[in-house]
Design an enzyme around this catalytic site. Structure first.
Site, PDB file in Angstrom:
ATOM      1  N   LYS A 274       0.699  -1.313   0.114  1.00  0.00           N
ATOM      2  CA  LYS A 274       0.128  -0.337  -0.070  1.00  0.00           C
ATOM      3  C   LYS A 274       1.029   1.582  -0.130  1.00  0.00           C
ATOM      4  CE  LYS A 274      -3.875   0.472   1.953  1.00  0.00           C
ATOM      5  NZ  LYS A 274      -5.381   0.715   2.868  1.00  0.00           N
ATOM      6  N   GLU A 359     -20.125  -6.527   8.756  1.00  0.00           N
ATOM      7  CA  GLU A 359     -21.050  -6.096   9.812  1.00  0.00           C
ATOM      8  C   GLU A 359     -22.652  -6.839  10.670  1.00  0.00           C
ATOM      9  OE1 GLU A 359     -19.699  -2.788   7.206  1.00  0.00           O
ATOM     10  OE2 GLU A 359     -19.882  -4.334   7.069  1.00  0.00           O
ATOM     11  N   ARG A 387     -26.143  -3.164   6.388  1.00  0.00           N
ATOM     12  CA  ARG A 387     -25.750  -4.717   6.165  1.00  0.00           C
ATOM     13  C   ARG A 387     -26.248  -5.965   6.930  1.00  0.00           C
ATOM     14  NH1 ARG A 387     -19.266  -3.609   4.937  1.00  0.00           N
ATOM     15  NH2 ARG A 387     -19.579  -3.178   2.538  1.00  0.00           N
TER      16      ARG A 387
END
Length: 614
Positions: A274, A359, A387
């Site tokens: 990253k 979630e 969700r």
């Protein structure tokens, strides 16, 4: 920068040069507009390799989350628009099919790419069309259960598709020593891949050939299962390739060409860094995941930092609650910093649970904690809580369990656009029996309401608050019910949360026009203090405007009108000012409020319609 018309004709050296230019362009653009930096810098070579092998105007590339699509946008004719990235009327920060045909599918949430790609692959089989299908997912998406549902079904399907796993830090399974590393390297060599294709072709004909293939395949699998990382994916039915250096554009191109020819479910495991190519982002990838405008030389933010936010106040209050009560614990779904829980995690590591992008699991785990007498607070962005709706009903609400949902980013969130606006929780939370919803308008109210929700209420409670800081109204007005924050005789303006600041602005503008507006602030939208509402509306002759930063369907204004009608109380030309029945584009919150007609000036204009002379 100049983008070649045919990337498949680039030499490897030209491809490497293109990658360098892409990095420079992404850094330059994001430094001025803000956006997702580290994730985009990590997939530059991978994106170029994909574009060298596939025609994405025909072939389908489904991004997971999609915040790594900037190089893709530049390569598909949008380089000249990068200065408008995430700006009102400009490029979206995520893939958007309406924006360009090479954006195969919208992608703002995580873990769905494999499922979507499998649907596309199956549609191809049904229609007899000819195109390739890929899913590009980060290792973070693998913490979501939907990823594994998709992988399990895709591997068993036999459909020709490629899942590219961008692994920038997560170890999927542990390799065993140097032998595993050596075998992984050997099976990615061009000679091995070429021989494997010939071997498969020969053994695919006749019963003897197929028997030989089955025997050798089983023997090879026994060795690989013991030594190599790919076994979990191969058990699902994928041909596993990797891990491979995600910054070697030539090698990635070779492997994608090979994966395309296999004509079966393939998982390509790519190792990336990253922030690759920009030292500040490589050193602090989390800080440069999503950034505002910054100075390119050293990565320093250009806007003044240190401003207090609702998320920060929430985190501070959680630390105070945890200090007072040992049962208090905090849950987040891969949003520790975003929800303001960094300090809580440092002070109370045994009571802090980051479950990853999961979630549903977070809500169910919170239910288990509450059932056994803990005090769980689930800090979650409004758009991501969607969700967990089933778990909220089935696991929490039916049993009346005391779980506090700290609903961050409620309302318009700005530059991330329609996939991230928290504009549906008012409706879906309000539909759950036994749910209470508190709406602080300022930091003092957030502190008081959070303490009230955790320590004094029972059952499921949501405390919803916006991104960013508070507005002009800083005086707390209680923790429930409703309160009048401005007296008036001609009409009643009703609102909640930080939208109260827009209604107060509208009231001041109305006063300048000779209209006396009463402003009623709702501290709680479930339950509604209908006695206070009915009294206020009656005092102003039934003239009422309800201003909300949410979708029209299921909004508070419609509930108020329904309740007043049931009481037999007449409203004279009521006005509901909300976001309507649409998805709202990206832009600053101020721009979007004006666009949707819920800023102070627009509310004043709408309120004049309520008046007899309007």
């Amino acid at each position: 920068m100049e983008i070649p018309e045919r990337l498949d004709r680039l030499t490897d050296q030209q491809a490497r040069q293109l990658c360098q230019e892409l990095r420079e362009r992404i850094i330059d653009s994001v430094s001025r507009t803000g956006g997702h930096l580290a994730s985009n810098l990590g997939v530059v070579e991978l994106t170029v390799a994909i574009h060298r092998v596939f025609d994405l105007n025909v072939d389908r590339l489904v991004f997971d989350v999609g915040h790594q699509c900037y190089a893709h946008k530049i390569l598909t004719g949008r380089a000249g628009l990068m200065d408008t990235l995430r700006q009102f009327g400009g490029l979206s920060g995520f893939p958007k099919p309406r924006e360009h045909r090479s954006d195969a599918f919208i992608a703002g949430h995580a873990s769905n790419a494999v499922s979507v790609a499998l649907g596309m692959a199956r549609a191809r089989s049904l229609t007899g069309e000819n195109y390739q299908v890929m899913a590009l997912m980060g290792d973070g998406a693998m913490t979501g259960g939907l990823s594994f549902e998709g992988l399990s079904n895709a591997g068993q399907s036999g459909e020709a598709m490629i899942v590219i796993l961008n692994d920038n830090g997560m170890s999927i399974t542990r390799n065993v020593g140097g032998v595993a590393s050596h075998l992984a390297r050997q099976r990615l060599k061009p000679q091995y891949l070429h021989m494997k294709k010939i071997y498969r072709r020969i053994t695919s004909h006749g019963p003897v050939g197929r028997a030989v293939y089955r025997f050798t395949h089983r023997a090879k699998k026994l060795v690989k299962d013991a030594l190599l990382t790919g076994s979990v994916f191969e058990d699902m039915g994928f041909t596993y390739l990797g891990p491979v250096d995600g910054h070697d554009v030539a090698r990635l191109t070779q492997l994608l060409q090979y994966a395309r020819e296999l004509n079966c479910p393939v998982l390509l495991h790519v190792k990336t860094v990253k922030g690759k190519g920009y030292i500040p982002a490589e050193q602090e990838p989390d800080r440069f995941h999503g950034v505002g405008a910054f100075r390119q030389e050293d990565g320093a933010a250009l806007s003044a930092g240190g401003k207090q936010t609702f998320s920060g106040v929430f985190g501070q209050t959680m630390c105070e609650l945890a200090r007072d009560r040992g049962e208090v614990c905090a849950i987040t779904a891969a949003m520790q910093s975003g929800t303001g829980l960094d300090e809580f995690a440092r002070q109370y590591p045994n009571r802090f649970f980051d479950v990853g992008i999961a979630e549903e699991h977070a809500a169910s785990m919170a239910a288990g904690l509450a059932k056994q007498h803990a005090l769980p607070v689930f800090a979650v962005y409004s758009t991501f809580l969607q969700r967990a709706y089933d778990m909220l009903i089935h696991d929490v609400a039916i049993q009346g369990l005391h779980v506090v949902f700290a609903v961050d980013r409620a309302g318009l969130v700005g530059e991330d656009g329609e996939t991230h606006h928290g504009v549906f929780d008012v409706a879906y939370l309000g539909s759950v029996p036994g749910m209470r919803i508190l709406c602080p308008a300022n930091f003092a109210e957030l502190r008081a309401m959070l303490r009230h929700a955790v320590l004094e209420l029972t059952g499921p409670v949501a405390v919803r608050y916006p991104k960013g800081g508070e507005g002009a109204l800083k005086t707390p007005c209680g923790t429930q019910g409703a309160c009048v924050v401005r007296q008036g005789a001609d009409l009643t303006l009703i609102s909640y949360g930080t939208m109260i600041n827009e209604t107060l602005t509208a009231a001041q503008l109305l006063q300048e026009r000779g209209v006396s507006a009463q402003v009623l602030k709702l501290n709680s939208i479930v339950p509604l203090d209908m006695d206070a509402i009915a009294l206020c509306v009656e005092r102003t002759g039934g003239r009422m405007l309800v201003a909300e930063e949410c979708a029209d369907s299921g909004c508070v204004g419609r509930r108020i009108l329904s309740e007043l009608a049931l009481r037999g109380q007449r409203c004279s030309r009521p006005v509901l000012a909300n976001l309507g029945d649409r998805f709202v584009q990206h832009g600053s919150v101020d721009q979007l409020r004006a666009l949707c007609g819920i800023d102070g000036k627009s509310l004043c204009k709408r309120a004049m319609e309520v008046m007899p002379h309007g």
